[in-house]
Design a protein around this motif. Sequence first.
Motif, PDB file in Angstrom:
ATOM      1  N   ARG A  94      -5.695  -1.316   6.102  1.00 22.05           N
ATOM      2  CA  ARG A  94      -4.816  -1.914   7.098  1.00 22.05           C
ATOM      3  C   ARG A  94      -5.655  -2.592   8.173  1.00 22.05           C
ATOM      4  NH1 ARG A  94      -0.504   3.069   7.161  1.00 22.05           N
ATOM      5  NH2 ARG A  94      -2.370   4.240   7.617  1.00 22.05           N
ATOM      6  N   ASP A 118      -6.917   3.347   2.362  1.00 23.53           N
ATOM      7  CA  ASP A 118      -5.902   4.131   3.069  1.00 23.53           C
ATOM      8  C   ASP A 118      -4.596   4.298   2.280  1.00 23.53           C
ATOM      9  OD1 ASP A 118      -5.076   1.435   3.458  1.00 23.53           O
ATOM     10  OD2 ASP A 118      -5.999   1.387   5.442  1.00 23.53           O
ATOM     11  N   VAL A 119      -3.743   3.273   2.272  1.00 24.61           N
ATOM     12  CA  VAL A 119      -2.436   3.414   1.618  1.00 24.61           C
ATOM     13  C   VAL A 119      -2.341   2.431   0.455  1.00 24.61           C
ATOM     14  CG1 VAL A 119      -1.254   4.242   3.672  1.00 24.61           C
ATOM     15  CG2 VAL A 119      -1.415   1.789   3.251  1.00 24.61           C
ATOM     16  N   GLN A 120      -1.175   2.344  -0.168  1.00 28.72           N
ATOM     17  CA  GLN A 120      -1.002   1.412  -1.277  1.00 28.72           C
ATOM     18  C   GLN A 120      -0.938  -0.021  -0.746  1.00 28.72           C
ATOM     19  OE1 GLN A 120       2.070   2.506  -4.068  1.00 28.72           O
ATOM     20  NE2 GLN A 120       1.866   4.679  -3.592  1.00 28.72           N
ATOM     21  N   GLY A 122      -0.872  -4.411  -2.180  1.00 31.32           N
ATOM     22  CA  GLY A 122      -0.665  -5.294  -3.317  1.00 31.32           C
ATOM     23  C   GLY A 122      -1.697  -6.410  -3.285  1.00 31.32           C
ATOM     24  N   HIS A 138      -1.428  -3.984  -8.421  1.00 30.53           N
ATOM     25  CA  HIS A 138      -1.201  -2.931  -7.441  1.00 30.53           C
ATOM     26  C   HIS A 138      -2.515  -2.209  -7.163  1.00 30.53           C
ATOM     27  CE1 HIS A 138       2.237  -1.130  -5.446  1.00 30.53           C
ATOM     28  NE2 HIS A 138       1.549  -0.020  -5.411  1.00 30.53           N
ATOM     29  N   VAL A 139      -2.812  -1.929  -5.905  1.00 28.48           N
ATOM     30  CA  VAL A 139      -4.019  -1.158  -5.628  1.00 28.48           C
ATOM     31  C   VAL A 139      -3.657   0.127  -4.893  1.00 28.48           C
ATOM     32  CG1 VAL A 139      -5.553  -3.133  -5.618  1.00 28.48           C
ATOM     33  CG2 VAL A 139      -4.515  -2.400  -3.488  1.00 28.48           C
ATOM     34  N   MET A 140      -4.395   1.189  -5.233  1.00 33.84           N
ATOM     35  CA  MET A 140      -4.045   2.501  -4.693  1.00 33.84           C
ATOM     36  C   MET A 140      -5.285   3.234  -4.208  1.00 33.84           C
ATOM     37  SD  MET A 140      -0.931   3.951  -6.866  1.00 33.84           S
ATOM     38  CE  MET A 140      -1.479   3.877  -8.536  1.00 33.84           C
ATOM     39  N   PRO A 141      -5.130   4.004  -3.145  1.00 32.06           N
ATOM     40  CA  PRO A 141      -6.253   4.811  -2.688  1.00 32.06           C
ATOM     41  C   PRO A 141      -6.604   5.840  -3.754  1.00 32.06           C
ATOM     42  CG  PRO A 141      -4.226   5.483  -1.586  1.00 32.06           C
ATOM     43  CD  PRO A 141      -3.911   4.236  -2.359  1.00 32.06           C
ATOM     44  N   ASN A 162       0.962  -7.689  -0.934  1.00 36.08           N
ATOM     45  CA  ASN A 162       2.407  -7.766  -1.165  1.00 36.08           C
ATOM     46  C   ASN A 162       3.051  -6.390  -1.379  1.00 36.08           C
ATOM     47  OD1 ASN A 162       1.733  -7.216  -3.776  1.00 36.08           O
ATOM     48  ND2 ASN A 162       2.442  -9.143  -4.629  1.00 36.08           N
ATOM     49  N   GLU A 163       2.366  -5.353  -0.873  1.00 37.28           N
ATOM     50  CA  GLU A 163       3.056  -4.059  -0.785  1.00 37.28           C
ATOM     51  C   GLU A 163       3.044  -3.649   0.686  1.00 37.28           C
ATOM     52  OE1 GLU A 163       5.379  -1.791  -1.136  1.00 37.28           O
ATOM     53  OE2 GLU A 163       4.806  -1.933  -3.252  1.00 37.28           O
ATOM     54  N   PHE A 164       4.204  -3.228   1.186  1.00 31.79           N
ATOM     55  CA  PHE A 164       4.313  -2.893   2.607  1.00 31.79           C
ATOM     56  C   PHE A 164       3.315  -1.781   2.961  1.00 31.79           C
ATOM     57  CE2 PHE A 164       6.267  -0.122   5.881  1.00 31.79           C
ATOM     58  CZ  PHE A 164       6.157  -0.994   6.936  1.00 31.79           C
TER      59      PHE A 164
END
Lengths: 183, 582
Positions: A94, A118-120, A122, A138-141, A162-164
């Motif tokens: 973020r 940190d968080v999910q 896009g 999609h990217v993920m911690p 593109n993911e909140f």
Amino acid sequence: MTSPIKPPKGNWWDQPVNRRESIWLGLGVGWALVLFGWMSAFTRIGDQNPIGETYRVTEDELREKVDAFKDAAEEREDGAYVPDGDDVFVVGQRFDWDGLPVVLETGREYDFHLSSYDVQHGFSIRPEHALSQQINLHVMPGEEWVVPMEFDEPGTYHVLCNEFCGEGHRGMHGTIIVEEGSQ
Amino acid sequence: MTHALDVFGWFDNEYDDDGFRTCSVTGFDVHRTVENHVKLFGVTAVVFLLIGGLFATTVATTRWELIGLLEPGDYYKHLSMHAWSMLLFWIVFMEVAILYVGGPMVLGRKLPLPSLAKVGYVVMIAGVLTIYYAIWTASGNPVADNAPLLTAYVPLEVNPLFYAGAIVYIVGIVVAALPFFLTIWYEKRENGGTLPLVTFGAFVTGIIAVEALVGGLVAFAGALAYNFGLAEWFDAGVYRQWFWIIGHGTQQINLVAMIVVWYLFTHVLAGAEVVSEKVSRTAFILYLFFINLGAAHHLMVDPGLSVGWRVWNTSYAFYGATFASLVHAFTIPAGLEAGRRKRGKGGGLFGWLTSAPWKNPMFSTSIFAIILFGFLGGITGVMMGQLQLNMSWHNTFATVGHFHSTVVLGTTVTFMGVVYFVIRTMFMREFVSSKLASFQPYLYCSAMAVTALMMMYLGILYGIPRRTAEVVRNIPRTDFSLIEAAPLFNVFGVFALLAITGGALFVLLAVGSLLFGDRIEPGGNGDLVADGGLEMATDPEDPVHAYEMRGTFVLCLFFLGVFVVAYALNWFLLTQLWSIGA
């Protein structure tokens, strides 16, 4: 007998099926086979597949990797990294992309290491010259996804989230500068 | 007998000594307990449609950046309110009502344990209020208290009250559904035999609902535990798998529930019949086994899942359900065609359609929903559910276009018809304006269809992301923007506002008719009864499968043609891209 709100009487299972209905059922099965066959075959013969190895990774390990990547890279005057090898790190946080901006060449296959601190997030990428050519992953911690990419057109490619991911989400932007390769 | 609290006279139909009355349209033996709970859940649902619709206005006029109504912090809150009000509250309250219609009302039974329905209702409302509170009080601090949106993806910091509210809401739904399952249990134990198709479909809906809800319980309980630091392992990937069991699963409830309504309404209002019990029921069974795998479509471009897992779950397993939808896409219009031909209302190829009761909003909503759901929602859903095509759809505005085609053009439109039906045949009220009631589905569906199409074009052709307050005219901290998309966004904005007008008209008509509509005396709904009445459907000497279905066949071939073309175009666009993937 054929009312949807009354129990069917007698042996309804053995009632004949209209010929056109049977043909439609056949077409439906055939189309489902085509959908499956093409998708499955394309993973072998196609050039665009969201496929790559995933590795578990902690935030600290990931930061070390990205720092090592940036240290090894040549940093241009405009602040963009020219990677030392074929590995490229793009890690969401973020509200920006660590590892970007980066300078790449056409005609060379890079391994994109996609993840998040940190968080999910896009990973949504498109060249400035053709907005309809866009790819979204999609990217993920905790997960480092290594996806190969090879660009064939030079240009400035923009990465948006593109993911909140929080209130500043809309400003999460980075660039990839693709230049004509030497080969 | 009017209850003292029943100031609007909403619960005062005349029943016989056993509490039953016979519906003059459907012929159902309607028990007071069933009817009153259908009304309760139905009216409550309309309230949530109104709330969700108000937020649709603010959300649409923010995304239409020419207006750019809300600041980002407010936008994400409003978006969360819109999503939960529409997807989970309006639709699920309607679905409980539909279960009560499909079960006890069709079977002519009492609602068993009506107190459970009331308890479920109260618990659901408690969950709703908790969720609303958690959303509305979110401070927007990114590391402490974010708006949850629909998904509240772990590890996004979200008020734990939100997850708690979601759990309470889910428990409430399950409790409210219990009287339905008891009905089926009692019916099978006392009468045995085969359930009517509509009840059978409602039963399948109920089972799929419970599967989805249990998934949701795990998702939200896990997220809550994660939030309190009790379950570190319940991470982003685990949450996504569980969340989508309810996130997509609830949409599968919608799908099966609306198909049940389509079978019911085309029969009751236009004389459709079941052309093959065997085929239609098999299709429902396919849903039962396969449709929850639609959830896997949300994980197509996720890390950590093998190719085999993704290809199998979205294709072979899932095409079992896609095939089921293709089956219903034929059997429902075919039932209408053959049933109307049998009634002498079907000359030529499409005479059965042109002679249908198009001015009846209960009928037109179902038909529009079938067409728009199929062409816009169904086709796009299967396409974006392909492993590779998902790369160009995932999290773009096109996804939003897809689910507005399924959930709005399909489910909401169908359920609007159900509300009209409940007003006419259960509340026994005339519409305050039958002309406007006839017109409303045309306005709403056409405007919403254009809106959804624009969303898809914007997502696919301009890569517009979903869930963002601002991206077209300005992206903070960069000169880059997606300004080329602005003209198309103007079309989107105008049609979105038109659609909202159509939705507002619906709420006005519904509430206006409930408050001011003329009372209909028992037996006074003769204009709704299908041509030729419903008795013809039970004549064993005149089987419906022997009638022509060529009009339907032509329509279905056209549908398949559009499907193939859209599929080819999407693949063409994808193969223009640079190479990606191992």
